[in-house]
Design a protein around this motif. Structure first.
Motif, PDB file in Angstrom:
ATOM      1  N   GLU A  56      -5.687   0.929  20.264  1.00 48.07           N
ATOM      2  CA  GLU A  56      -5.457  -0.324  19.556  1.00 48.07           C
ATOM      3  C   GLU A  56      -5.084  -0.061  18.096  1.00 48.07           C
ATOM      4  O   GLU A  56      -4.184  -0.709  17.547  1.00 48.07           O
ATOM      5  N   VAL A  57      -5.770   0.892  17.472  1.00 47.19           N
ATOM      6  CA  VAL A  57      -5.429   1.260  16.094  1.00 47.19           C
ATOM      7  C   VAL A  57      -3.977   1.729  16.039  1.00 47.19           C
ATOM      8  O   VAL A  57      -3.212   1.356  15.129  1.00 47.19           O
ATOM      9  N   ALA A  58      -3.577   2.541  17.002  1.00 40.33           N
ATOM     10  CA  ALA A  58      -2.202   3.055  17.026  1.00 40.33           C
ATOM     11  C   ALA A  58      -1.193   1.920  17.113  1.00 40.33           C
ATOM     12  O   ALA A  58      -0.165   1.923  16.416  1.00 40.33           O
ATOM     13  N   GLU A  59      -1.457   0.919  17.946  1.00 39.59           N
ATOM     14  CA  GLU A  59      -0.526  -0.201  18.076  1.00 39.59           C
ATOM     15  C   GLU A  59      -0.499  -1.049  16.803  1.00 39.59           C
ATOM     16  O   GLU A  59       0.563  -1.522  16.371  1.00 39.59           O
ATOM     17  N   ILE A  60      -1.657  -1.230  16.174  1.00 28.92           N
ATOM     18  CA  ILE A  60      -1.712  -1.960  14.899  1.00 28.92           C
ATOM     19  C   ILE A  60      -0.856  -1.252  13.851  1.00 28.92           C
ATOM     20  O   ILE A  60      -0.063  -1.887  13.131  1.00 28.92           O
ATOM     21  N   VAL A  61      -0.989   0.060  13.770  1.00 32.14           N
ATOM     22  CA  VAL A  61      -0.220   0.820  12.781  1.00 32.14           C
ATOM     23  C   VAL A  61       1.268   0.745  13.099  1.00 32.14           C
ATOM     24  O   VAL A  61       2.107   0.618  12.182  1.00 32.14           O
ATOM     25  N   ARG A  62       1.633   0.807  14.379  1.00 30.28           N
ATOM     26  CA  ARG A  62       3.053   0.719  14.734  1.00 30.28           C
ATOM     27  C   ARG A  62       3.645  -0.633  14.312  1.00 30.28           C
ATOM     28  O   ARG A  62       4.772  -0.700  13.793  1.00 30.28           O
ATOM     29  N   ILE A  63       2.892  -1.704  14.525  1.00 36.00           N
ATOM     30  CA  ILE A  63       3.364  -3.031  14.107  1.00 36.00           C
ATOM     31  C   ILE A  63       3.541  -3.070  12.591  1.00 36.00           C
ATOM     32  O   ILE A  63       4.568  -3.543  12.067  1.00 36.00           O
ATOM     33  N   CYS A  64       2.555  -2.557  11.863  1.00 35.39           N
ATOM     34  CA  CYS A  64       2.628  -2.574  10.401  1.00 35.39           C
ATOM     35  C   CYS A  64       3.767  -1.688   9.896  1.00 35.39           C
ATOM     36  O   CYS A  64       4.439  -2.029   8.913  1.00 35.39           O
ATOM     37  N   ALA A  65       4.008  -0.568  10.566  1.00 36.27           N
ATOM     38  CA  ALA A  65       5.107   0.315  10.161  1.00 36.27           C
ATOM     39  C   ALA A  65       6.458  -0.376  10.343  1.00 36.27           C
ATOM     40  O   ALA A  65       7.346  -0.265   9.486  1.00 36.27           O
ATOM     41  N   ARG A  66       6.614  -1.103  11.449  1.00 35.27           N
ATOM     42  CA  ARG A  66       7.882  -1.807  11.683  1.00 35.27           C
ATOM     43  C   ARG A  66       8.176  -2.810  10.573  1.00 35.27           C
ATOM     44  O   ARG A  66       9.326  -3.012  10.186  1.00 35.27           O
ATOM     45  N   HIS A  67       7.106  -3.419  10.072  1.00 35.84           N
ATOM     46  CA  HIS A  67       7.282  -4.464   9.052  1.00 35.84           C
ATOM     47  C   HIS A  67       6.947  -3.971   7.644  1.00 35.84           C
ATOM     48  O   HIS A  67       6.930  -4.770   6.708  1.00 35.84           O
TER      49      HIS A  67
END
Length: 464
Positions: A56-67
């Motif tokens: 879940e942390v990994a997906e949160i970071v991926r979303i934040c990286a995209r934006h």
């Protein structure tokens, strides 16, 4: 949400779809996650998210990286140099719900925990194994946060700091990838030591989600003692001589007379209001007794009183809880004030000189600033008890803090022994390691090219 662009709303929508009600934009919660225990002003994030797994942390970071939204890891919020402040907004990533002990390997003296497990929780969990985890900063901090800040504590003189007791980490990197550093082997020569790079990185290179730790056997005998001294010099000289004599003392904590007054008041104790050392001895019955006798002789030679013992577990617990509460006790000397904690560390041979010069500086400046320290490893702290709205007082405290660091650096010490840099000590890191800052910035850019991982801490860089 009014005033937001569609793009800004979109990143929150993506996080909301992933997390549901574990995403919050509540003002009260955001403000709580934008401050630590120090005087530093709060900088609230745009949102707070609660993760429950590394994936879940990994997906949160991926979303934040995209934006290109900042990610600020949050454990218990007990850091002291503004580490959790969301200086550029973004997401406060709260790991407190990742609080499972994943493995205990009693035969090999190691364990693996999720980042949100606290030190007290771990010790309660492993108590029946005959093992304990010794690193004990004053607060019941999360072990992920302790690794991220390179925490220490009262036991460091014997057992080391987090750097010596972390065997490996699971880290979510700035692009959302997951890496595993270190391992269960007690030593390794396999490539770059990325575990040590991440320990103390303060969330600026990645998010620590799991920690593998070294455990230690609970000693056969444990005894604590308190010794008062007529002078601060006698107390510090005792600490230096104990270390130089090779006595394997487990804890040796210095409190000046101002801090002792605060501790007595806060914890309902009745120790003399004099410079004092709290000792603890670990070992067999015979070795602990020998350590205490040798230390007692050194203390008496420096004017110390006879030891006042705390041998029962409840007595020792009360004594060390009082020491751990020293920060809050200091603030209590001036109701309504804030605490500005700072620390330095010097070679043990320069400790007396540094502490005594600092004490004179405090007295000449007229500030309320108790001294307390892990003097067994040359580390001591001040807590400036200040009114943040009093500009003149804050300027005095800042100038004294700068002189403290200049003094420590002149004595070949460091601007912080355990509090870390955050954003509160970035200018002091420049004094100590100005020649290394380009290399640190290069590492930051390589691992976090978008500068989304806790930006504005340790080193200043621009996103690529």
């Amino acid at each position: 949400m009014a005033g937001e662009t569609a793009l800004e709303a979109n990143w929150l929508d993506e996080l909301g779809a992933l997390l549901g009600d574990r995403l919050s934009t509540s003002q009260a919660l955001r403000e709580q996650h934008g401050r630590d225990e120090s005087y530093h002003p709060a900088h609230a994030p745009d949102a707070v998210v609660f993760a429950t797994s590394t994936e879940e942390v990994a997906e949160i970071v991926r979303i934040c990286a995209r934006h290109r939204k900042p990610v600020i890891p949050f454990g218990t919020g007990t850091s002291l140099e503004g580490h959790v402040a969301a200086l550029s907004g973004g997401v406060s990533l709260d790991l407190s719900r990742m609080n499972e002990v994943l493995e205990v390997n009693a035969e090999d003296l190691d364990c693996k925990v999720q980042a949100g497990v606290t030190r007290k929780q771990l010790n309660d969990y492993i108590r029946d194994t005959g093992l304990f985890f010794p690193i004990d900063p004053g607060a019941d901090a999360s072990l992920g946060g302790m690794a991220a800040t390179g925490a220490s504590g009262t036991n460091a003189v014997r057992y080391g700091t987090m750097r010596e007791n972390v065997l490996g980490l699971t880290v979510v990197m700035a692009d959302g990838s997951v890496v595993h550093t270190g391992g269960r082997a007690r030593k390794s020569s396999a490539g770059y030591d990325l575990t040590r790079l991440m320990v103390g990185s303060e969330g600026t290179l990645g998010v620590i989600t799991e920690v593998r730790l070294r455990l230690h056997g609970i000693p056969e005998a444990v005894s604590s003692a308190v010794c008062a001294f007529p002078t601060l010099e006698g107390a510090v000289d005792t600490a230096m001589m104990v270390i130089q004599s090779g006595i394997p003392v487990a804890r040796m904590e210095l409190l000046d007379e101002v801090q002792m007054d605060a501790v007595n008041r806060n914890s309902k104790l009745d120790y003399p209001v004099q410079p004092t050392i709290f000792f603890e001895f670990h070992g067999t019955e015979a070795s602990a007794r020998e350590q205490a006798e040798m230390t007692g002789e050194i203390a008496r030679d420096n004017g110390g009183t006879d030891f006042r013992w705390a041998t029962r577990p409840e007595e020792r617990g009360k004594l060390w809880q009082a020491r751990h509460d020293a920060f809050y006790a200091a603030i209590g000397l001036r109701p309504g004030a804030k605490g500005w904690p700072t620390d330095v560390c010097v070679p043990i041979s320069r400790l007396a000189e540094c502490v005594l010069e600092t004490k004179r500086d405090i007295e000449e400046t007229g500030l309320l600033a108790p001294i307390v320290g892990h003097v067994g490893d040359g580390n001591f702290h001040l807590v400036f008890v200040v009114d943040p709205d009093d500009k003149a007082e804050m300027e005095k405290a800042a100038a004294l803090n700068d002189r403290l660091v200049e003094r420590a650096l002149r004595m070949e010490g460091t601007c912080t022994g355990e509090h870390g840099i955050g954003y509160g000590k970035m200018h002091l890191l420049e004094q100590e390691h100005g020649d290394l800052l380009p290399a640190m910035a290069a590492i930051k850019r390589a691992l976090d090219p978008l500068n989304i991982m806790n930006p504005g801490k340790i080193v200043r860089v621009d996103a690529n």
